[in-house]
Scaffold this motif. Structure first.
Motif, PDB file in Angstrom:
ATOM      1  N   SER A 297      -6.235 -27.330  19.080  1.00 15.21           N
ATOM      2  CA  SER A 297      -7.282 -26.473  19.685  1.00 15.21           C
ATOM      3  C   SER A 297      -7.877 -25.810  18.945  1.00 15.21           C
ATOM      4  CB  SER A 297      -6.307 -25.173  21.117  1.00 15.21           C
ATOM      5  OG  SER A 297      -6.146 -25.285  21.309  1.00 15.21           O
ATOM      6  N   ASP A 298      -7.904 -24.245  17.890  1.00 12.27           N
ATOM      7  CA  ASP A 298      -8.911 -24.274  17.135  1.00 12.27           C
ATOM      8  C   ASP A 298      -9.917 -25.573  16.561  1.00 12.27           C
ATOM      9  OD1 ASP A 298      -7.853 -21.801  17.149  1.00 12.27           O
ATOM     10  OD2 ASP A 298      -6.511 -21.645  15.381  1.00 12.27           O
ATOM     11  N   VAL A 299      -9.697 -26.113  16.128  1.00 19.91           N
ATOM     12  CA  VAL A 299     -10.057 -27.720  15.617  1.00 19.91           C
ATOM     13  C   VAL A 299     -11.032 -28.370  16.230  1.00 19.91           C
ATOM     14  CG1 VAL A 299      -9.376 -30.078  14.885  1.00 19.91           C
ATOM     15  CG2 VAL A 299      -8.325 -28.578  14.701  1.00 19.91           C
ATOM     16  N   GLU A 300     -10.153 -27.900  17.417  1.00 22.19           N
ATOM     17  CA  GLU A 300     -11.614 -28.467  18.944  1.00 22.19           C
ATOM     18  C   GLU A 300     -12.596 -27.728  18.527  1.00 22.19           C
ATOM     19  OE1 GLU A 300      -9.321 -28.645  22.076  1.00 22.19           O
ATOM     20  OE2 GLU A 300      -8.239 -30.697  22.008  1.00 22.19           O
ATOM     21  N   ARG A 301     -11.894 -26.151  19.052  1.00 23.14           N
ATOM     22  CA  ARG A 301     -13.632 -25.395  19.035  1.00 23.14           C
ATOM     23  C   ARG A 301     -14.697 -25.040  17.284  1.00 23.14           C
ATOM     24  NH1 ARG A 301     -13.523 -20.863  15.973  1.00 23.14           N
ATOM     25  NH2 ARG A 301     -11.602 -21.257  15.025  1.00 23.14           N
ATOM     26  N   ILE A 302     -13.616 -25.409  16.543  1.00 23.51           N
ATOM     27  CA  ILE A 302     -14.655 -25.824  15.399  1.00 23.51           C
ATOM     28  C   ILE A 302     -15.577 -27.253  15.579  1.00 23.51           C
ATOM     29  CG2 ILE A 302     -14.557 -26.374  12.296  1.00 23.51           C
ATOM     30  CD1 ILE A 302     -12.175 -24.650  12.086  1.00 23.51           C
ATOM     31  N   LEU A 303     -15.480 -28.038  15.564  1.00 19.01           N
ATOM     32  CA  LEU A 303     -15.856 -29.790  16.397  1.00 19.01           C
ATOM     33  C   LEU A 303     -17.002 -29.302  17.165  1.00 19.01           C
ATOM     34  CD1 LEU A 303     -15.976 -32.177  15.059  1.00 19.01           C
ATOM     35  CD2 LEU A 303     -14.631 -32.729  17.130  1.00 19.01           C
ATOM     36  N   LYS A 304     -16.744 -28.257  18.296  1.00 25.64           N
ATOM     37  CA  LYS A 304     -17.500 -28.597  19.222  1.00 25.64           C
ATOM     38  C   LYS A 304     -18.641 -26.802  19.181  1.00 25.64           C
ATOM     39  CE  LYS A 304     -14.347 -29.352  22.665  1.00 25.64           C
ATOM     40  NZ  LYS A 304     -14.571 -29.576  24.591  1.00 25.64           N
ATOM     41  N   ALA A 305     -18.474 -26.552  17.691  1.00 23.64           N
ATOM     42  CA  ALA A 305     -19.522 -24.755  17.214  1.00 23.64           C
ATOM     43  C   ALA A 305     -20.275 -26.271  16.663  1.00 23.64           C
ATOM     44  CB  ALA A 305     -18.625 -24.341  16.726  1.00 23.64           C
ATOM     45  N   LYS A 306     -20.291 -27.286  15.764  1.00 20.95           N
ATOM     46  CA  LYS A 306     -21.552 -27.835  15.149  1.00 20.95           C
ATOM     47  C   LYS A 306     -22.212 -27.118  14.425  1.00 20.95           C
ATOM     48  CE  LYS A 306     -22.056 -30.291  18.878  1.00 20.95           C
ATOM     49  NZ  LYS A 306     -23.557 -31.138  20.536  1.00 20.95           N
ATOM     50  N   ASP A 307     -21.379 -25.805  13.422  1.00 20.25           N
ATOM     51  CA  ASP A 307     -21.694 -24.384  12.855  1.00 20.25           C
ATOM     52  C   ASP A 307     -20.896 -25.066  11.657  1.00 20.25           C
ATOM     53  OD1 ASP A 307     -22.727 -22.521  11.509  1.00 20.25           O
ATOM     54  OD2 ASP A 307     -22.907 -21.510  13.115  1.00 20.25           O
ATOM     55  N   VAL A 308     -21.462 -25.248  10.536  1.00 24.53           N
ATOM     56  CA  VAL A 308     -19.873 -25.142   9.093  1.00 24.53           C
ATOM     57  C   VAL A 308     -19.293 -24.130   8.996  1.00 24.53           C
ATOM     58  CG1 VAL A 308     -22.187 -24.724   7.171  1.00 24.53           C
ATOM     59  CG2 VAL A 308     -19.744 -25.895   6.947  1.00 24.53           C
ATOM     60  N   ALA A 309     -20.218 -23.279   9.335  1.00 24.11           N
ATOM     61  CA  ALA A 309     -19.536 -21.866   8.912  1.00 24.11           C
ATOM     62  C   ALA A 309     -18.206 -21.647  10.150  1.00 24.11           C
ATOM     63  CB  ALA A 309     -20.335 -20.817   9.816  1.00 24.11           C
ATOM     64  N   ALA A 310     -18.321 -22.285  11.325  1.00 21.94           N
ATOM     65  CA  ALA A 310     -16.508 -22.027  11.659  1.00 21.94           C
ATOM     66  C   ALA A 310     -15.887 -22.871  11.289  1.00 21.94           C
ATOM     67  CB  ALA A 310     -17.332 -22.798  13.040  1.00 21.94           C
ATOM     68  N   ALA A 311     -15.889 -23.445  10.291  1.00 18.80           N
ATOM     69  CA  ALA A 311     -14.952 -24.564   9.218  1.00 18.80           C
ATOM     70  C   ALA A 311     -14.299 -23.689   8.570  1.00 18.80           C
ATOM     71  CB  ALA A 311     -15.647 -25.133   9.006  1.00 18.80           C
ATOM     72  N   SER A 312     -13.231 -23.951   7.875  1.00 17.15           N
ATOM     73  CA  SER A 312     -12.303 -23.329   7.193  1.00 17.15           C
ATOM     74  C   SER A 312     -12.876 -23.830   5.606  1.00 17.15           C
ATOM     75  CB  SER A 312     -10.792 -24.118   6.828  1.00 17.15           C
ATOM     76  OG  SER A 312     -10.521 -23.976   8.287  1.00 17.15           O
ATOM     77  N   PRO A 313     -12.268 -22.935   4.687  1.00 15.88           N
ATOM     78  CA  PRO A 313     -12.883 -22.991   3.428  1.00 15.88           C
ATOM     79  C   PRO A 313     -12.663 -24.781   3.164  1.00 15.88           C
ATOM     80  CG  PRO A 313     -11.848 -20.778   3.276  1.00 15.88           C
ATOM     81  CD  PRO A 313     -11.851 -21.666   4.644  1.00 15.88           C
ATOM     82  N   MET A 314     -13.937 -24.768   2.017  1.00 15.35           N
ATOM     83  CA  MET A 314     -14.128 -26.346   1.899  1.00 15.35           C
ATOM     84  C   MET A 314     -12.569 -26.814   0.464  1.00 15.35           C
ATOM     85  SD  MET A 314     -17.354 -28.681   0.278  1.00 15.35           S
ATOM     86  CE  MET A 314     -17.681 -27.444  -0.866  1.00 15.35           C
ATOM     87  N   SER A 315     -11.937 -27.527   0.880  1.00 13.93           N
ATOM     88  CA  SER A 315     -11.281 -28.173  -0.070  1.00 13.93           C
ATOM     89  C   SER A 315     -12.071 -28.609  -1.344  1.00 13.93           C
ATOM     90  CB  SER A 315     -10.320 -29.164   0.447  1.00 13.93           C
ATOM     91  OG  SER A 315     -11.276 -30.236   0.166  1.00 13.93           O
ATOM     92  N   PRO A 316     -10.918 -28.281  -2.715  1.00 15.75           N
ATOM     93  CA  PRO A 316     -11.392 -28.433  -3.876  1.00 15.75           C
ATOM     94  C   PRO A 316     -11.508 -29.457  -4.253  1.00 15.75           C
ATOM     95  CG  PRO A 316      -8.504 -27.763  -4.233  1.00 15.75           C
ATOM     96  CD  PRO A 316      -9.379 -27.578  -2.951  1.00 15.75           C
ATOM     97  N   ALA A 317     -13.088 -29.828  -5.366  1.00 14.28           N
ATOM     98  CA  ALA A 317     -12.979 -31.386  -5.694  1.00 14.28           C
ATOM     99  C   ALA A 317     -11.795 -32.368  -5.904  1.00 14.28           C
ATOM    100  CB  ALA A 317     -14.485 -31.833  -6.315  1.00 14.28           C
ATOM    101  N   CYS A 318     -11.165 -31.608  -6.665  1.00 19.98           N
ATOM    102  CA  CYS A 318      -9.876 -32.192  -7.691  1.00 19.98           C
ATOM    103  C   CYS A 318      -8.894 -33.273  -7.287  1.00 19.98           C
ATOM    104  CB  CYS A 318      -9.001 -31.062  -8.097  1.00 19.98           C
ATOM    105  SG  CYS A 318      -8.477 -29.513  -7.611  1.00 19.98           S
ATOM    106  N   GLY A 319      -8.977 -32.891  -5.716  1.00 18.14           N
ATOM    107  CA  GLY A 319      -7.893 -33.747  -4.939  1.00 18.14           C
ATOM    108  C   GLY A 319      -8.312 -35.074  -3.925  1.00 18.14           C
ATOM    109  N   LEU A 320      -9.913 -35.553  -4.432  1.00 20.39           N
ATOM    110  CA  LEU A 320     -10.336 -36.060  -3.587  1.00 20.39           C
ATOM    111  C   LEU A 320     -10.753 -37.215  -4.143  1.00 20.39           C
ATOM    112  CD1 LEU A 320     -11.705 -37.120  -1.486  1.00 20.39           C
ATOM    113  CD2 LEU A 320     -13.504 -36.003  -1.780  1.00 20.39           C
TER     114      LEU A 320
END
Length: 333
Positions: A297-320
């Motif tokens: 449900s939090d993921v749905e809320r984050i998507l609808k917020a349309k604001d990057v501040a609502a998302a979790s911290p970004m994952s590090p580059a090393c795993g991509l």
């Protein structure tokens, strides 16, 4: 800029270790993928070239297959000014790899193809696939995995992460998963695939029991009916290996000097194009769902917020990892 009549455009697929570079795109300072590749081509053809990548990966991001294009005019070294027939792709691959191996060897050309003069590696790309590796477990990360995955000490709930993927896949306004520096005109993107799969840890070596089974004429896969919940399907390229019971052994059964394995999860994201840092932001949210810091449900809320501040911290580059770039290539070339 139109190439001269004697110029051949090549499409080049490359793999590289992202932690060795300040990014793919050429910069005024810092070692870059394009900079090293252009230097290898310069040594091969004897003149400067310009290389254009399909995907401009950031510093620390790896590539299993990034694609570039380059225009090469073959000039005779014996008769300066005389234009010769273009090199065969196999010659280009072999020669450029020769010079790349002399320069750290952290880029390899894996495929070369001749394409029409108007074929653009970035704009002709129909689809891009990224992979993200997470290693879950309390044990320190293996030396061999350094800068190759995101180490998450907590246990990850695979089912919850998969449910979160279902919320995010499809066509959405991904403003919540778009870095502030993103220059895309629109935050609307179609995410064609977003999945999380548990796979066998890399550098997998057979156990004594597996070796015994193999020598007895079995297929080499370790089957333990008491540990069916740990059955893992390991997909690498086009081959699949069923690995069972890898994480089922306790400390006593492992023996002294044997490292405990982490659980390995791979997030796959596929789309025609992505916003700046979109995949790493998506993975950050999925990881938080896996550790129960967020709910579906939090993921749905984050998507609808349309604001990057609502998302979790970004994952590090090393795993991509940029895994694949798809094209509709002419069959007659």
């Amino acid at each position: 800029m139109n190439p001269s009549p004697g110029t051949q455009r090549y499409l080049i697929a490359i793999e590289y270790i992202g932690t060795r570079f300040a990014g793919a795109q050429k910069q005024s300072t810092g070692r870059t993928v394009v900079g090293v590749l252009e230097e290898a081509f310069r040594k091969f053809v004897g003149q400067p070239v310009s290389i254009f990548c399909s995907s401009r990966t950031d510093a620390g991001v790896h590539a299993l297959s990034n694609v570039c294009h380059v225009d090469v005019e073959r000039i005779s070294k014996r008769k300066p000014g005389e234009v010769l027939p273009p090199h065969e792709p196999s010659v280009v691959k072999r020669a450029v790899n020769h010079f790349l191996q002399k320069n750290e060897g952290d880029i390899t050309v894996i495929d070369v193809r001749c394409v029409p003069a108007d074929f653009h590696a970035r704009y002709k790309a129909q689809e891009r696939t990224y992979f993200y590796r997470l290693l879950s477990g309390k044990e320190p990360l293996s030396t061999f995995e350094k800068d190759c995955a995101w180490h998450v000490p907590e246990e990850l709930d695979l089912l919850a992460m998969q449910k979160a993927c279902q919320v995010l896949v499809g066509r959405h306004d991904f403003s919540s998963f778009r870095a502030a520096a993103c220059q895309a005109k629109s935050p609307i993107r179609s995410l064609d695939e977003l999945t999380v799969t548990e796979v066998a840890s890399s550098l997998y070596f057979p156990t004594a029991l597996e070796g015994e089974q193999c020598s007895n004429g079995m297929n080499g896969s370790f089957s333990n009916s008491n540990n069916s919940e740990t059955d893992l399907t390991h997909v690498s390229g086009t081959s699949s290996h069923l690995v069972k019971g890898e994480n089922s052994g306790g400390e006593a059964s492992q023996g002294f000097g044997t490292r405990k394995k982490h659980r390995c999860f791979v997030v796959t994201a596929r789309a025609r194009s992505f916003l700046y840092h979109q995949v790493r932001l998506l993975v950050g949210v999925l990881k938080s769902v896996g550790t129960s810091d967020l709910t579906v449900s939090d993921v749905e809320r984050i998507l609808k917020a349309k604001d990057v501040a609502a998302a979790s911290p970004m994952s590090p580059a090393c795993g991509l990892y940029l895994g694949h770039v798809k094209y509709d290539l002419p069959s007659d070339l």
